[in-house]
Design a protein around this motif. Structure first.
Motif, short mmCIF file in Angstrom:
data_model
loop_
_atom_site.label_atom_id
_atom_site.label_comp_id
_atom_site.label_asym_id
_atom_site.label_seq_id
_atom_site.Cartn_x
_atom_site.Cartn_y
_atom_site.Cartn_z
N ALA A 136 46.21 52.03 60.35
CA ALA A 136 46.28 51.14 61.40
C ALA A 136 44.82 51.01 61.79
CB ALA A 136 46.86 51.95 62.55
N ILE A 137 43.95 52.19 61.72
CA ILE A 137 42.43 52.03 62.08
C ILE A 137 41.82 51.05 61.12
CG2 ILE A 137 40.11 53.21 62.04
CD1 ILE A 137 41.92 55.70 62.72
N VAL A 138 42.13 50.84 59.80
CA VAL A 138 41.53 49.97 59.06
C VAL A 138 42.12 48.54 59.02
CG1 VAL A 138 41.05 48.96 56.80
CG2 VAL A 138 41.26 51.51 57.16
N LEU A 139 43.18 48.38 59.69
CA LEU A 139 43.75 47.02 60.17
C LEU A 139 42.94 46.33 61.50
CD1 LEU A 139 47.60 47.13 59.65
CD2 LEU A 139 46.02 45.39 58.98
N GLN A 140 42.81 47.51 62.33
CA GLN A 140 42.01 47.22 63.61
C GLN A 140 40.64 46.85 63.28
OE1 GLN A 140 39.84 50.27 65.46
NE2 GLN A 140 40.15 49.66 67.66
N ALA A 141 40.08 47.41 62.22
CA ALA A 141 38.70 47.20 62.04
C ALA A 141 38.45 45.62 61.44
CB ALA A 141 38.18 48.11 60.75
N ALA A 142 39.64 45.27 60.58
CA ALA A 142 39.57 43.96 59.98
C ALA A 142 39.97 43.02 61.35
CB ALA A 142 41.01 43.69 59.07
N ARG A 144 38.77 43.58 64.38
CA ARG A 144 37.70 43.59 65.31
C ARG A 144 36.70 42.83 64.98
NH1 ARG A 144 36.99 48.34 65.15
NH2 ARG A 144 35.09 48.64 63.66
N ILE A 145 36.32 42.83 63.10
CA ILE A 145 35.21 42.15 62.59
C ILE A 145 35.55 40.57 62.64
CG2 ILE A 145 33.96 41.93 60.68
CD1 ILE A 145 34.25 44.95 60.12
N GLY A 146 36.77 40.52 62.24
CA GLY A 146 37.27 39.01 62.24
C GLY A 146 37.20 38.14 63.32
N SER A 147 37.55 39.07 64.53
CA SER A 147 37.54 38.18 65.90
C SER A 147 36.03 37.89 66.28
CB SER A 147 38.14 39.13 67.26
OG SER A 147 37.36 40.33 67.13
N ARG A 148 35.03 38.73 65.89
CA ARG A 148 33.58 38.25 65.88
C ARG A 148 33.09 37.46 65.07
NH1 ARG A 148 31.73 43.08 65.54
NH2 ARG A 148 30.92 42.95 63.34
N ALA A 149 33.64 37.42 63.90
CA ALA A 149 32.94 36.72 62.38
C ALA A 149 33.72 35.51 62.25
CB ALA A 149 32.79 37.80 61.33
N LEU A 150 34.77 35.27 62.57
CA LEU A 150 35.55 33.96 62.06
C LEU A 150 35.45 32.94 63.12
CD1 LEU A 150 38.56 35.83 60.05
CD2 LEU A 150 35.99 35.15 59.22
N LYS A 151 34.43 32.22 63.17
CA LYS A 151 34.44 31.25 64.69
C LYS A 151 34.82 29.94 64.20
CE LYS A 151 32.53 34.38 66.94
NZ LYS A 151 33.28 35.01 68.41
N ASN A 152 35.04 29.57 62.93
CA ASN A 152 35.49 28.32 62.65
C ASN A 152 36.40 28.33 61.33
OD1 ASN A 152 33.60 28.23 60.09
ND2 ASN A 152 32.01 28.32 61.80
N ARG A 153 36.75 27.09 60.85
CA ARG A 153 37.75 27.20 59.77
C ARG A 153 37.07 27.24 58.24
NH1 ARG A 153 41.05 21.09 60.96
NH2 ARG A 153 41.90 22.00 63.02
N VAL A 154 35.52 27.18 58.33
CA VAL A 154 35.21 27.48 56.96
C VAL A 154 35.08 28.96 56.78
CG1 VAL A 154 32.85 27.22 55.81
CG2 VAL A 154 33.60 25.31 56.93
N VAL A 386 34.05 39.78 54.04
CA VAL A 386 34.28 41.23 54.20
C VAL A 386 35.75 41.38 54.84
CG1 VAL A 386 33.45 43.35 55.50
CG2 VAL A 386 32.24 42.26 54.02
N VAL A 387 35.98 40.49 55.91
CA VAL A 387 36.96 40.60 56.63
C VAL A 387 38.47 40.40 55.57
CG1 VAL A 387 38.72 39.51 58.28
CG2 VAL A 387 36.21 39.77 58.73
N GLY A 388 38.29 39.44 54.90
CA GLY A 388 39.28 39.80 53.78
C GLY A 388 39.59 40.82 52.98
N VAL A 389 38.39 41.23 52.43
CA VAL A 389 38.37 42.46 51.73
C VAL A 389 38.80 43.69 52.33
CG1 VAL A 389 36.91 44.29 50.40
CG2 VAL A 389 36.31 41.62 50.36
N ILE A 390 38.57 43.85 53.61
CA ILE A 390 39.29 45.07 54.39
C ILE A 390 40.49 44.82 54.69
CG2 ILE A 390 39.08 46.39 56.81
CD1 ILE A 390 36.06 45.17 56.94
N LEU A 391 41.10 43.65 54.78
CA LEU A 391 42.47 43.36 55.22
C LEU A 391 43.04 43.89 53.84
CD1 LEU A 391 44.92 42.30 56.49
CD2 LEU A 391 44.42 40.11 55.69
N ASN A 392 42.37 43.64 52.42
CA ASN A 392 43.15 44.11 51.31
C ASN A 392 43.47 45.72 51.17
OD1 ASN A 392 43.89 43.83 48.29
ND2 ASN A 392 42.02 44.98 48.21
N LEU A 393 42.13 46.35 51.71
CA LEU A 393 42.22 47.79 51.71
C LEU A 393 43.38 48.30 52.60
CD1 LEU A 393 40.55 50.23 51.01
CD2 LEU A 393 39.00 49.89 52.99
#
Length: 465
Positions: A136-142, A144-154, A386-393
């Motif tokens: 669950a902590i790793v999912l939360q990390a994905a 948290r990082i995703g909500s900050r980093a994924l600002k557009n469709r690209v 990295v968001v996608g990589v963490i989700l895979n982990l």
């Protein structure tokens, strides 16, 4: 709360801080730096900016933004930077060392307890509950990082492609990072708004009174960039890396685990863009799948220990080194502890050495720019990937925790429930990571102790029927 400017002007500037006083402070930080990078940075801000006023808000954030651009643990690098700013090179070395040394000794002790007593029922019960919490902590990390980093469709697409690359095609993590960096570099030149860094760490608009190193403090002599100093640091850094690596190669051979640990974790240290969670997939690929130093369940347990000890989360590599040295009996069957301790030290040394070199070499350049950093586009792309990589982990951890015997085995519903509860506590109720891990461990212990009684009662009932 920040003081007003009139109040601030009435407060005297702090007296000069001796190296001995700084030593005691950084030693204290080494023992209280819980909570991951966000918590560690918050502690340093409160102690150094608000309480002691050793450095101003603006200078603190300027140093932090630089450290965020570097591979490696940003909280430890921030400590090195401030230590260097205050007391030159030795100040930076002392701050960086004391930030990780307590964690090194604590993790060696905990790793020994883990490998020596991990089969004891109550210890196994604790880890039975902790493992789904770590998922669950790793999912939360994905998240948290995703909500900050994924600002557009690209950036969303980049995260999705990185997930597919590592999940479906087993693309090595370094290749994903390199590709993302190239995409970010090219994209930053043609569509800069798409790869603009998302928000940074806030504005330096607070004042807590005059600081020892303030916004208007004249440039200190040791912070002036000199090409000769940069060359000297590069030479010293090369020697500090080459001499132990050469000794390990001559003493044990290139293919020995000690030597391979030094080489592998040097590469890992150069790939930790985006924090510890970003490099965990690479460490997993190497330590578990390539070198077979650990099994997947041990990697999950190591992450749990890393979450509950002070110091940077990337200190989980210390656990990896200890378990590898112990299980492979690198010094023979009679010296398992020493094999583990030496391997843990080797791994930690090669992981953190680059951080010192990056900060001490780059500090003078950054002090001369004060915020004119124009190379964030590659980092923005890397963080998205990295968001996608963490989700895979996280999914990989879930597979090993929920189906401990593989897809053909039984689904562990209890582990899934514990993981769901942990994720709810983290995302919905914002409960701290350590509290979640402790609670999950207690719950796992209770389930482990109660389960045999429940099974016996069911067997009795079925026999009676």
């Amino acid at each position: 709360m920040a003081k007003t400017s009139s109040t601030a002007s009435a407060v005297t500037r702090p007296a000069a801080v001796s190296l001995a006083t700084a030593f005691r402070f950084w030693l204290k930080m080494g023992f209280i730096s819980f909570g991951g990078p966000a918590g560690q940075i918050a502690i340093m801000h409160q102690e150094l900016v608000e309480n002691r006023r050793w450095i101003s808000e603006r200078r603190f954030l300027h140093a932090l933004n630089f450290c965020m651009l570097l591979p490696g643990p940003e909280a430890q690098q921030l400590a090195i930077y401030i230590g260097w700013l205050m007391h030159k090179t030795w100040g930076g070395i002392i701050a960086g060392l004391l930030f990780v040394l307590p964690s090194l000794f604590i993790l060696i002790a905990l790793s020994w307890c883990y490998v020596a007593f991990g089969d004891v029922p109550w210890v196994a019960g604790l880890f039975y509950g902790i493992k789904p919490a770590v998922t669950a902590i790793v999912l939360q990390a994905a998240h948290r990082i995703g909500s900050r980093a994924l600002k557009n469709r690209v950036l969303w697409a980049l995260a999705g492609l990185s997930f597919v690359a590592i999940f479906a095609f087993d693309v090595p993590f370094p290749a994903i990072v390199a590709t993302a960096a190239v995409i970010g570099y090219v994209g930053g030149r043609f569509t800069p708004d798409t790869f603009k860094a998302g928000g940074g760490h806030g504005k330096a608009d607070k004042s807590f009174g005059p600081a020892l190193i303030d916004d208007d403090t004249p440039k200190l002599a040791h912070t002036v960039f000199k090409g000769s100093r940069l060359l000297m640091l590069a030479a010293v850094g090369g020697i500090l890396w080459l001499v132990p690596m050469a000794w390990l190669t001559v003493q044990y051979g290139w293919d020995n685990a000690f030597t391979q640990m030094g080489w592998f974790f040097t590469k890992a240290a150069l790939l930790t863009f985006g924090g510890a969670y970003a490099v965990l997939p690479y460490v997993y690929q190497g330590a578990v799948e390539h070198y077979h130093w650990l099994i997947p369940q041990q990697m999950i347990d190591g992450l749990a220990l890393g979450e509950t000890t002070p110091g940077p989360l990337i200190m989980v590599v210390t656990f990896v080194g200890f378990v590898a040295g112990w299980t492979q009996a690198l010094f023979g069957g009679e010296a398992l502890f020493w094999a583990g301790a030496v391997a843990a030290t080797v791994v930690t040394y090669f992981t953190f050495l680059p951080s010192f070199l990056f900060v001490l070499a780059g500090g003078p350049l950054i002090e001369s720019t004060h915020g004119n950093l124009h190379f964030t586009a590659p980092l923005t792309a890397i963080t998205a990937a990295v968001v996608g990589v963490i989700l895979n982990l996280a999914l990989f951890f879930a597979w090993h925790v929920f189906w401990p015997s593989g897809w053909a085995g039984a689904f562990d519903a209890v582990a899934a429930v514990v993981s769901a509860l942990a994720l709810l506590a983290l995302l919905r109720y914002k409960i701290g990571v350590i509290k979640v891990i402790v609670s999950a461990g207690v719950l796992g212990l209770a389930v482990t102790l109660v389960k045999p009684w429940v099974m016996a009662l069911l067997a009795t009932a079925m026999a009676g029927a």
